[in-house]
Scaffold this motif. Sequence first.
Motif, mmCIF file in Angstrom:
data_model
loop_
_atom_site.group_PDB
_atom_site.id
_atom_site.type_symbol
_atom_site.label_atom_id
_atom_site.label_comp_id
_atom_site.label_asym_id
_atom_site.label_seq_id
_atom_site.Cartn_x
_atom_site.Cartn_y
_atom_site.Cartn_z
ATOM 1 N N LYS A 98 0.828 -1.208 0.000
ATOM 2 C CA LYS A 98 0.000 0.000 0.000
ATOM 3 C C LYS A 98 0.862 1.259 0.000
ATOM 4 C CE LYS A 98 -4.212 -1.731 2.133
ATOM 5 N NZ LYS A 98 -5.140 -1.594 3.266
ATOM 6 N N ALA A 99 1.931 1.239 0.778
ATOM 7 C CA ALA A 99 2.838 2.394 0.820
ATOM 8 C C ALA A 99 3.483 2.628 -0.538
ATOM 9 C CB ALA A 99 3.907 2.177 1.894
ATOM 10 N N TRP A 100 3.898 1.558 -1.193
ATOM 11 C CA TRP A 100 4.512 1.686 -2.517
ATOM 12 C C TRP A 100 3.509 2.256 -3.522
ATOM 13 C CZ3 TRP A 100 9.042 2.136 -4.556
ATOM 14 C CH2 TRP A 100 9.193 2.022 -5.936
ATOM 15 N N LYS A 101 2.255 1.792 -3.434
ATOM 16 C CA LYS A 101 1.216 2.280 -4.348
ATOM 17 C C LYS A 101 0.971 3.777 -4.117
ATOM 18 C CE LYS A 101 -3.409 1.231 -5.986
ATOM 19 N NZ LYS A 101 -4.605 0.416 -5.829
ATOM 20 N N MET A 102 0.949 4.194 -2.852
ATOM 21 C CA MET A 102 0.777 5.618 -2.553
ATOM 22 C C MET A 102 1.967 6.426 -3.070
ATOM 23 S SD MET A 102 -0.784 5.449 1.307
ATOM 24 C CE MET A 102 -0.564 7.184 1.577
ATOM 25 N N PHE A 103 3.163 5.896 -2.863
ATOM 26 C CA PHE A 103 4.380 6.575 -3.316
ATOM 27 C C PHE A 103 4.366 6.761 -4.825
ATOM 28 C CE2 PHE A 103 8.740 6.120 -4.982
ATOM 29 C CZ PHE A 103 9.280 7.295 -4.491
ATOM 30 N N THR A 104 4.048 5.705 -5.565
ATOM 31 C CA THR A 104 4.040 5.815 -7.031
ATOM 32 C C THR A 104 2.896 6.697 -7.520
ATOM 33 O OG1 THR A 104 2.796 3.735 -7.232
ATOM 34 C CG2 THR A 104 5.199 3.594 -7.401
ATOM 35 N N GLY A 105 1.830 6.805 -6.724
ATOM 36 C CA GLY A 105 0.732 7.691 -7.099
ATOM 37 C C GLY A 105 1.088 9.161 -6.943
ATOM 38 N N LEU B 214 4.327 10.326 -6.822
ATOM 39 C CA LEU B 214 5.597 10.642 -7.469
ATOM 40 C C LEU B 214 5.461 11.536 -8.712
ATOM 41 C CD1 LEU B 214 8.631 10.207 -7.224
ATOM 42 C CD2 LEU B 214 8.387 8.201 -8.693
ATOM 43 N N PRO B 215 4.534 11.262 -9.635
ATOM 44 C CA PRO B 215 4.438 12.155 -10.807
ATOM 45 C C PRO B 215 4.121 13.602 -10.433
ATOM 46 C CG PRO B 215 3.252 10.124 -11.216
ATOM 47 C CD PRO B 215 3.648 10.108 -9.774
ATOM 48 N N GLN B 216 3.207 13.798 -9.476
ATOM 49 C CA GLN B 216 2.889 15.154 -9.028
ATOM 50 C C GLN B 216 4.111 15.799 -8.392
ATOM 51 O OE1 GLN B 216 -0.242 14.368 -6.253
ATOM 52 N NE2 GLN B 216 -1.837 14.880 -7.724
ATOM 53 N N PHE B 217 4.789 15.034 -7.572
ATOM 54 C CA PHE B 217 5.960 15.532 -6.869
ATOM 55 C C PHE B 217 7.037 15.986 -7.845
ATOM 56 C CE2 PHE B 217 9.935 14.794 -4.433
ATOM 57 C CZ PHE B 217 9.691 15.678 -3.398
ATOM 58 N N VAL B 218 7.318 15.152 -8.834
ATOM 59 C CA VAL B 218 8.346 15.480 -9.831
ATOM 60 C C VAL B 218 7.921 16.701 -10.652
ATOM 61 C CG1 VAL B 218 9.498 14.655 -11.918
ATOM 62 C CG2 VAL B 218 9.319 13.166 -9.934
ATOM 63 N N ILE C 54 4.317 17.801 -0.647
ATOM 64 C CA ILE C 54 5.044 18.397 -1.759
ATOM 65 C C ILE C 54 5.293 19.888 -1.489
ATOM 66 C CG2 ILE C 54 4.870 18.981 -4.214
ATOM 67 C CD1 ILE C 54 3.419 16.318 -4.586
ATOM 68 N N ALA C 55 4.410 20.495 -0.706
ATOM 69 C CA ALA C 55 4.556 21.922 -0.421
ATOM 70 C C ALA C 55 5.767 22.208 0.450
ATOM 71 C CB ALA C 55 3.294 22.442 0.262
ATOM 72 N N PHE C 56 6.117 21.309 1.350
ATOM 73 C CA PHE C 56 7.218 21.581 2.271
ATOM 74 C C PHE C 56 8.568 21.751 1.570
ATOM 75 C CE2 PHE C 56 4.334 19.559 5.553
ATOM 76 C CZ PHE C 56 3.929 20.788 6.057
ATOM 77 N N PRO C 57 8.923 20.885 0.600
ATOM 78 C CA PRO C 57 10.181 21.155 -0.111
ATOM 79 C C PRO C 57 10.150 22.469 -0.896
ATOM 80 C CG PRO C 57 9.440 18.913 -0.562
ATOM 81 C CD PRO C 57 8.363 19.607 0.214
ATOM 82 N N ILE C 58 8.987 22.821 -1.409
ATOM 83 C CA ILE C 58 8.843 24.083 -2.130
ATOM 84 C C ILE C 58 9.092 25.251 -1.176
ATOM 85 C CG2 ILE C 58 7.181 25.593 -3.297
ATOM 86 C CD1 ILE C 58 5.868 22.999 -4.367
ATOM 87 N N VAL C 59 8.484 25.189 -0.005
ATOM 88 C CA VAL C 59 8.646 26.247 0.997
ATOM 89 C C VAL C 59 10.107 26.333 1.434
ATOM 90 C CG1 VAL C 59 8.054 26.910 3.367
ATOM 91 C CG2 VAL C 59 6.259 26.212 1.778
ATOM 92 N N ALA C 60 10.757 25.191 1.618
ATOM 93 C CA ALA C 60 12.168 25.196 2.016
ATOM 94 C C ALA C 60 13.023 25.914 0.972
ATOM 95 C CB ALA C 60 12.666 23.770 2.224
#
Length: 162
Positions: free
Chosen positions: A34-41, A43-47, A94-100
Motif C-alpha cells: 500500500k505504501a509503494w502504491k501511494m508513493f508511485t501515485g 511521485l508524478p505530481q511531486f516530480v 510536496i509543499a514543504f520542499p517548495i517552501v524550504a
Amino acid sequence: MNTVFTYSLLRFSSTFTFFLFSERQEKTLLSLKKAWKMFTGVLPQFVAILLFVGFALAVLSPETIRRLIGEETGFIGMLLASLVGAVSLVPVMIAFPIVAELLENGAGIIQMAVFVSTLTTVGLITIPIETKYLGKKVAILRNMLSFAFSFITAYLMGVFLK
C-alpha cells in the motif's frame, strides 16, 4: 545535523519494519504494498511540481522572491502568498520542499507560514464540492474563517520562530 536525523529516522523505520515483518509477515507485506502504491501515485505530481519550482527559481532571482514575498513585504507579501496557497491544489508533503527552497531564496517565514496554512485549510478550487456536501453558506463560512485564521497562525509562527 539534518543528515544525522534523516539517517536515524531511516534506521528506526527499517528496524521497526523488520521487527513487524518477523511478527506479522502478511500484514507487513500488505502495508508495504500500500505504501509503494501511494508513493508511485504521488511521485508524478511531486516530480512535476519540483520541476516547476526549479524552473521558477531559475527564472526568478532571490531578489525578486524577496521583493514579492520576503520578510520586508509584510502584509502585502502575506496576502500574495495566501492567495497562491488558497488557489493551489498541491499535496502538503510536496509543499514543504517548495517552501524550504523559497525560504532559502529569500521568502519570509510569515509569508511561507500563511502560504502553507491557506494551502492546507482553504480550498477555493474545491468550493463546488464543499457546497454540494455542506451547503453554500457552510462552505463559504468555513473557507473565510480558515483564511482569517491562516493569518493568525502565520503571525504566531513568525513570533515563535524569530
